[in-house]
Design an enzyme around this catalytic site. Structure first.
Site, PDB file in Angstrom:
ATOM      1  N   ASP A   1       0.831  -1.207   0.000  1.00  0.00           N
ATOM      2  CA  ASP A   1       0.000   0.000   0.000  1.00  0.00           C
ATOM      3  C   ASP A   1       0.863   1.254   0.000  1.00  0.00           C
ATOM      4  O   ASP A   1       2.053   1.236  -0.340  1.00  0.00           O
ATOM      5  CB  ASP A   1      -0.963  -0.058   1.208  1.00  0.00           C
ATOM      6  CG  ASP A   1      -2.298   0.603   0.926  1.00  0.00           C
ATOM      7  OD1 ASP A   1      -2.352   1.845   0.930  1.00  0.00           O
ATOM      8  OD2 ASP A   1      -3.283  -0.119   0.693  1.00  0.00           O
TER       9      ASP A   1
ATOM     10  N   LYS B   1      -4.067  -1.288  -6.886  1.00  0.00           N
ATOM     11  CA  LYS B   1      -5.107  -0.629  -6.085  1.00  0.00           C
ATOM     12  C   LYS B   1      -5.022   0.842  -6.444  1.00  0.00           C
ATOM     13  O   LYS B   1      -4.012   1.492  -6.174  1.00  0.00           O
ATOM     14  CB  LYS B   1      -4.841  -0.849  -4.595  1.00  0.00           C
ATOM     15  CG  LYS B   1      -5.796  -0.097  -3.676  1.00  0.00           C
ATOM     16  CD  LYS B   1      -5.483  -0.425  -2.208  1.00  0.00           C
ATOM     17  CE  LYS B   1      -6.350   0.358  -1.240  1.00  0.00           C
ATOM     18  NZ  LYS B   1      -6.022   0.075   0.165  1.00  0.00           N
ATOM     19  N   TRP B   2      -6.061   1.381  -7.068  1.00  0.00           N
ATOM     20  CA  TRP B   2      -6.062   2.754  -7.592  1.00  0.00           C
ATOM     21  C   TRP B   2      -6.870   3.615  -6.625  1.00  0.00           C
ATOM     22  O   TRP B   2      -8.092   3.539  -6.594  1.00  0.00           O
ATOM     23  CB  TRP B   2      -6.685   2.751  -8.990  1.00  0.00           C
ATOM     24  CG  TRP B   2      -6.715   4.053  -9.712  1.00  0.00           C
ATOM     25  CD1 TRP B   2      -7.335   5.198  -9.319  1.00  0.00           C
ATOM     26  CD2 TRP B   2      -6.128   4.342 -10.985  1.00  0.00           C
ATOM     27  NE1 TRP B   2      -7.169   6.186 -10.257  1.00  0.00           N
ATOM     28  CE2 TRP B   2      -6.429   5.679 -11.305  1.00  0.00           C
ATOM     29  CE3 TRP B   2      -5.382   3.599 -11.895  1.00  0.00           C
ATOM     30  CZ2 TRP B   2      -6.016   6.283 -12.493  1.00  0.00           C
ATOM     31  CZ3 TRP B   2      -4.983   4.199 -13.080  1.00  0.00           C
ATOM     32  CH2 TRP B   2      -5.291   5.532 -13.364  1.00  0.00           C
ATOM     33  N   ASP B   3      -6.174   4.441  -5.878  1.00  0.00           N
ATOM     34  CA  ASP B   3      -6.829   5.233  -4.831  1.00  0.00           C
ATOM     35  C   ASP B   3      -7.130   6.643  -5.341  1.00  0.00           C
ATOM     36  O   ASP B   3      -6.561   7.097  -6.352  1.00  0.00           O
ATOM     37  CB  ASP B   3      -5.899   5.300  -3.607  1.00  0.00           C
ATOM     38  CG  ASP B   3      -6.660   5.440  -2.300  1.00  0.00           C
ATOM     39  OD1 ASP B   3      -7.846   5.796  -2.335  1.00  0.00           O
ATOM     40  OD2 ASP B   3      -6.041   5.203  -1.233  1.00  0.00           O
ATOM     41  N   CYS B   4      -7.986   7.344  -4.649  1.00  0.00           N
ATOM     42  CA  CYS B   4      -8.355   8.714  -5.032  1.00  0.00           C
ATOM     43  C   CYS B   4      -8.911   9.371  -3.774  1.00  0.00           C
ATOM     44  O   CYS B   4     -10.077   9.179  -3.442  1.00  0.00           O
ATOM     45  CB  CYS B   4      -9.408   8.655  -6.132  1.00  0.00           C
ATOM     46  SG  CYS B   4     -10.237  10.220  -6.436  1.00  0.00           S
ATOM     47  N   ASN B   5      -8.042  10.087  -3.061  1.00  0.00           N
ATOM     48  CA  ASN B   5      -8.435  10.551  -1.729  1.00  0.00           C
ATOM     49  C   ASN B   5      -8.913  11.992  -1.642  1.00  0.00           C
ATOM     50  O   ASN B   5      -9.380  12.411  -0.593  1.00  0.00           O
ATOM     51  CB  ASN B   5      -7.269  10.352  -0.754  1.00  0.00           C
ATOM     52  CG  ASN B   5      -7.125   8.895  -0.343  1.00  0.00           C
ATOM     53  OD1 ASN B   5      -7.969   8.373   0.365  1.00  0.00           O
ATOM     54  ND2 ASN B   5      -6.089   8.239  -0.820  1.00  0.00           N
TER      55      ASN B   5
ATOM     56  N   CYS C   1     -10.575   2.344  -5.564  1.00  0.00           N
ATOM     57  CA  CYS C   1     -10.628   2.771  -4.174  1.00  0.00           C
ATOM     58  C   CYS C   1     -10.684   4.289  -4.161  1.00  0.00           C
ATOM     59  O   CYS C   1     -10.051   4.948  -4.981  1.00  0.00           O
ATOM     60  CB  CYS C   1      -9.375   2.270  -3.455  1.00  0.00           C
ATOM     61  SG  CYS C   1      -9.206   2.884  -1.779  1.00  0.00           S
TER      62      CYS C   1
ATOM     63  N   ARG D   1      -7.174  15.930   2.497  1.00  0.00           N
ATOM     64  CA  ARG D   1      -6.106  15.000   2.882  1.00  0.00           C
ATOM     65  C   ARG D   1      -4.736  15.516   2.418  1.00  0.00           C
ATOM     66  O   ARG D   1      -3.939  14.788   1.852  1.00  0.00           O
ATOM     67  CB  ARG D   1      -6.338  13.594   2.331  1.00  0.00           C
ATOM     68  CG  ARG D   1      -5.693  12.549   3.223  1.00  0.00           C
ATOM     69  CD  ARG D   1      -5.450  11.232   2.518  1.00  0.00           C
ATOM     70  NE  ARG D   1      -4.962  10.240   3.458  1.00  0.00           N
ATOM     71  CZ  ARG D   1      -4.303   9.153   3.119  1.00  0.00           C
ATOM     72  NH1 ARG D   1      -4.075   8.892   1.860  1.00  0.00           N
ATOM     73  NH2 ARG D   1      -3.881   8.318   4.025  1.00  0.00           N
TER      74      ARG D   1
ATOM     75  N   ASP E   1     -13.367   2.366   4.130  1.00  0.00           N
ATOM     76  CA  ASP E   1     -12.229   2.111   5.014  1.00  0.00           C
ATOM     77  C   ASP E   1     -12.704   1.491   6.322  1.00  0.00           C
ATOM     78  O   ASP E   1     -11.910   0.966   7.096  1.00  0.00           O
ATOM     79  CB  ASP E   1     -11.487   3.422   5.323  1.00  0.00           C
ATOM     80  CG  ASP E   1     -10.463   3.742   4.244  1.00  0.00           C
ATOM     81  OD1 ASP E   1     -10.310   2.942   3.304  1.00  0.00           O
ATOM     82  OD2 ASP E   1      -9.810   4.801   4.339  1.00  0.00           O
TER      83      ASP E   1
END
Ligand code: DGJ
Length: 730
Positions: A358, A472-476, A520, A438, A542
């Site tokens: 991660d 794992k493609w995140d976008c916060n 994600c 964030r 989460d």
């Protein structure tokens, strides 16, 4: 009296306006059970006269008396198939335009339609509309998935005016439904608290669900809803429409009960800050709106959407998925090669297919040791990973598992080399103070150079590490201070962003068609069928507390199939590892724990659970889902998955309340089995050292018995979670 006289001519027109006249054209968009019927009158006005069960004889659509109207429609277009604004509409439009000459009106008349087989069991109908005064055209597309009972609708808009026009609103669809009462279930929440349902009666006027967050658009509410006709939504009975917009950006879902008490549903991109400049000879295609109409309540609607998604939308929807061990909650940013190598071996010991590294592995000038820096600098941190990702891929492979990686490629940290080099790639207003979500900002994906950069972030890593097996493609972050340094039309930005994102993931999918990719967004900030065209699975939240997850997964399951739901066993919550594992099994199981900290029985239990999961996962992933007991109205939640052949079922029941004597006090009736077959029931995931209250019996039960009388899984405060395997007697 004066008022009456004024309206008299209009009143005389009503019978004419509401009846099919000789020569009217009827366009029937049909699936196995449903029909959406458009009537075109001699004025070439397209209106919706039916949305509901299909008639056996299509010729009888012409006999539908009027259009469900119950009184005076001053305009004749309350039930327009795509309501144009600025001419005679009085209600919410589907499309609103400012023409090149500044004229703000639109009229859309039917030109022709055509129907073709798009693929096996999929029929595409195109309805061509045109403004009589302007070279402006709209095509309405309806893709009818016969066996799955799902209709996918979208529009394309095109013009050849002398200069650019401005699309003020450009919805995907415009439905019209008459009923006595309407109940809307919508979902809302925030980080770690996604998908809380609220059911409300719709009354005259308009209810808008929307998002203005840009990216991570579903954080507060997703673009998915249920409308139940005449009665509040029921799991098994009644007419329900489940709808969802396939769009990962700002959306608007308008529900308008018109003056005649009919429901108009207008879903599409949110017009907020998005007046779209469209050059001549270019085409604007709206995202698709997907819906299913069910006469078997919400359960029927969900099963149709699940079947459709597995077969027609989600990559490898009928294929396999990898179980995994993630290091996020085990290490956060604090790791090195040695630590990771140990975790990788632990993953193998546990029995998962893949180790997922991660956040925190990148950045050198600004190392990613917390969430304030480094996004954009996608090079391995030399201190943490001196031998690079390739070394870890090999470590995993020699341990006998695969390796995957976390990325957040759309984002940039203010403290990063990328930001220093390309400040013009960042979405921000030149004359306002930066404001962070964030601690980060969003890259301007409306800029083709940024699209290429984002593509190369992933492509570069994949090229260097060809056996890397999972992203794992995140976008916060959401979009604040929306402004592009390069886009000539600022108000195109929100739309161009999402289209830019889709271009990137489309390119990646073309080059890596089978690569598993998790969608994600700091949890479930981006769960929609626009993105799920490219991603094999999604991260619902989460929040992995077992009890919370019973509710969260329950609500996602109205729209999304279990195969796409990444459910991880973590240390969140107070439930036992058994409870958390059982809940995670209702989808694609994964882990985010320190394996070495598990006690011997916990490890033994988890290893056995993963072995059993190999056997039972096809039923959970591909079977029909039945929500048997709702956690909102019972002490328990109970969910059943039944194989298509009805020869096997997996049944999960949980205690969700802790009152004295709470539990499954009575048998629960099963659903979807074959009444004529006999079944055995065995308990799975029995914790080491405990005895099953079920496995002592060798009884068999007919499907008829199990669906009429039921079976008590004996969930209680001493048995908070029970997994039962139901097998046909051969
Ligand atoms: C948010 C995700 O939801 C988490 O699972 C984790 O990947 C963090 N981001 C990492 O920053």
């Amino acid at each position: 009296m004066k008022r009456f006289c004024l309206y008299l001519p209009l009143l005389l027109l009503i019978p004419f306006l509401t009846k099919a006249a000789p020569g009217d054209v009827h366009i029937a968009i049909e699936t196995r059970q449903t029909a959406l019927v458009i009537r075109v009158d001699k004025e070439q006005t397209p209106t919706i006269v039916h949305l509901g069960p299909k008639l056996r004889n299509a010729a009888e659509y012409a006999s539908i008396p009027g259009n469900g109207k119950r009184g005076e429609d001053y305009t004749g277009i309350y039930n327009s198939a795509y309501t144009p604004a600025g001419s005679r509409n009085l209600l919410e439009p589907a499309i609103q335009v400012t023409h090149a000459d500044g004229n703000p009106s639109l009229d859309l008349r039917y030109v022709r339609h055509e129907t073709q087989n798009a693929s096996d069991g999929v029929v595409l109908t195109k309805v061509y509309l045109k403004d009589p005064q302007y070279p402006f055209e709209v095509t309405l597309y309806y893709k009818a998935y016969q066996n799955e009972d799902v209709i996918e609708q979208w529009s394309s808009i095109r013009h050849t005016e002398k200069k650019a026009i401005v699309l003020q609103k450009y919805a995907s669809a415009n439905l019209y439904i008459p009923a006595q009462n309407y109940y809307l279930t919508h979902f809302h929440g925030d980080w770690a608290n996604e998908m809380n349902p609220s059911e409300i009666p719709l009354t005259e006027g308009i209810k808008i669900l929307d998002s203005k967050l840009g990216t991570r658009a579903d954080l507060f509410q997703p673009p998915s809803f249920l409308v139940s006709l005449n009665q509040p939504a029921d799991e098994d009975k009644g007419e329900v429409i489940a709808g969802t917009l396939a769009w990962s950006g700002n959306y608007q879902l308008a529900f308008e009960v018109d003056p005649l008490h009919n429901l108009r549903i207008i879903p599409g991109i949110n017009p907020y800050a998005s007046a779209y400049t469209l050059a001549p000879n270019t085409e604007f295609t709206t995202p698709a709106f997907l819906f299913t109409y069910s006469q078997q309540g919400t359960g029927g609607a969900s099963r149709s959407l699940h079947r459709w998604a597995r077969k027609h939308r989600i990559p490898q929807g009928q294929g396999n998925r990898l179980t995994l061990l993630n290091n996020w909650e085990a290490t956060y940013f604090d790791f090195n090669e040695e630590k990771l190598s140990t975790l990788i071996k632990d993953g193998k010991k546990l029995g998962v297919d893949l180790f997922l590294l991660d956040d925190g592995w990148f950045g050198n000038k600004y190392p990613r040791n917390d969430d304030h820096t480094s996004l954009g600098d996608w090079q391995e941190n030399a201190k943490k990973l001196p031998h690079g990702l390739g070394y870890l891929v090999k470590e995993a492979e020699s341990a006998g598992i695969k390796f995957g990686i976390w990325l957040e490629p759309e984002m940039v940290s203010p403290k990063s080399e990328l930001y220093e080099k390309h400040p013009d790639w960042v979405i921000k207003l030149p004359n306002r103070q930066e404001y962070y979500f964030r601690n980060q900002l969003v890259l301007d994906l409306s800029n083709p150079k940024v699209q290429d950069f984002v593509y190369e972030v992933v492509n570069g890593i994949m090229t260097k590490n060809p056996t890397l097996s999972y992203i794992k493609w995140d976008c916060n972050a959401v979009i604040y201070n929306a402004y592009s340094a390069t886009n000539p039309n600022q108000s195109n930005l929100f739309v161009d962003y999402v289209q830019g994102l889709y271009k990137v993931v489309e390119r990646l999918r073309t080059k890596y068609p089978t690569l598993p990719m998790m969608l994600c967004s700091g949890g479930g900030g981006r769960v929609d069928y626009g993105a799920l065209r490219y991603f094999t699975e999604y991260w619902p939240s989460d929040n992995t507390d077992g009890l919370e997850r019973v509710f969260i997964q329950w609500n996602y399951s109205y729209f999304f199939p279990s195969i796409a739901s990444c459910n991880h066993v973590t240390d969140w919550g107070k439930q036992s590892i058994k409870f958390r594992t059982d809940v995670a099994m209702m989808g694609k199981i994964g882990y985010d724990i320190v394996v070495s900290k598990l006690t011997e029985p916990e490890l033994q239990f988890s290893q056995q659970a993963l072995k059993d999961y190999e056997r039972i996962k096809p039923v959970i992933w591909q079977g029909d889902q039945f929500r048997l007991a709702s956690p909102y109205t019972n002490d328990i939640a109970s969910v059943l998955y039944v194989s298509e052949a009805k020869d096997k079922a997996m049944w999960f029941t949980y205690l969700v309340k802790n009152r004295y004597k709470a539990g499954s006090l009575a048998p629960i009736k099963l659903k979807g089995l074959d009444p004529d077959k006999n079944y055995t029931i065995q308990e799975l995931n029995v914790y080491p050292g405990t005895k099953s209250a079920v496995n002592t019996s060798t009884a068999t039960y007919s499907g008829n018995y199990l669906m009429t009388i039921g079976f008590n899984p004996q969930v209680s405060t001493r048995r908070e979670s029970v997994v039962l395997e139901v097998n046909v007697v051969k």
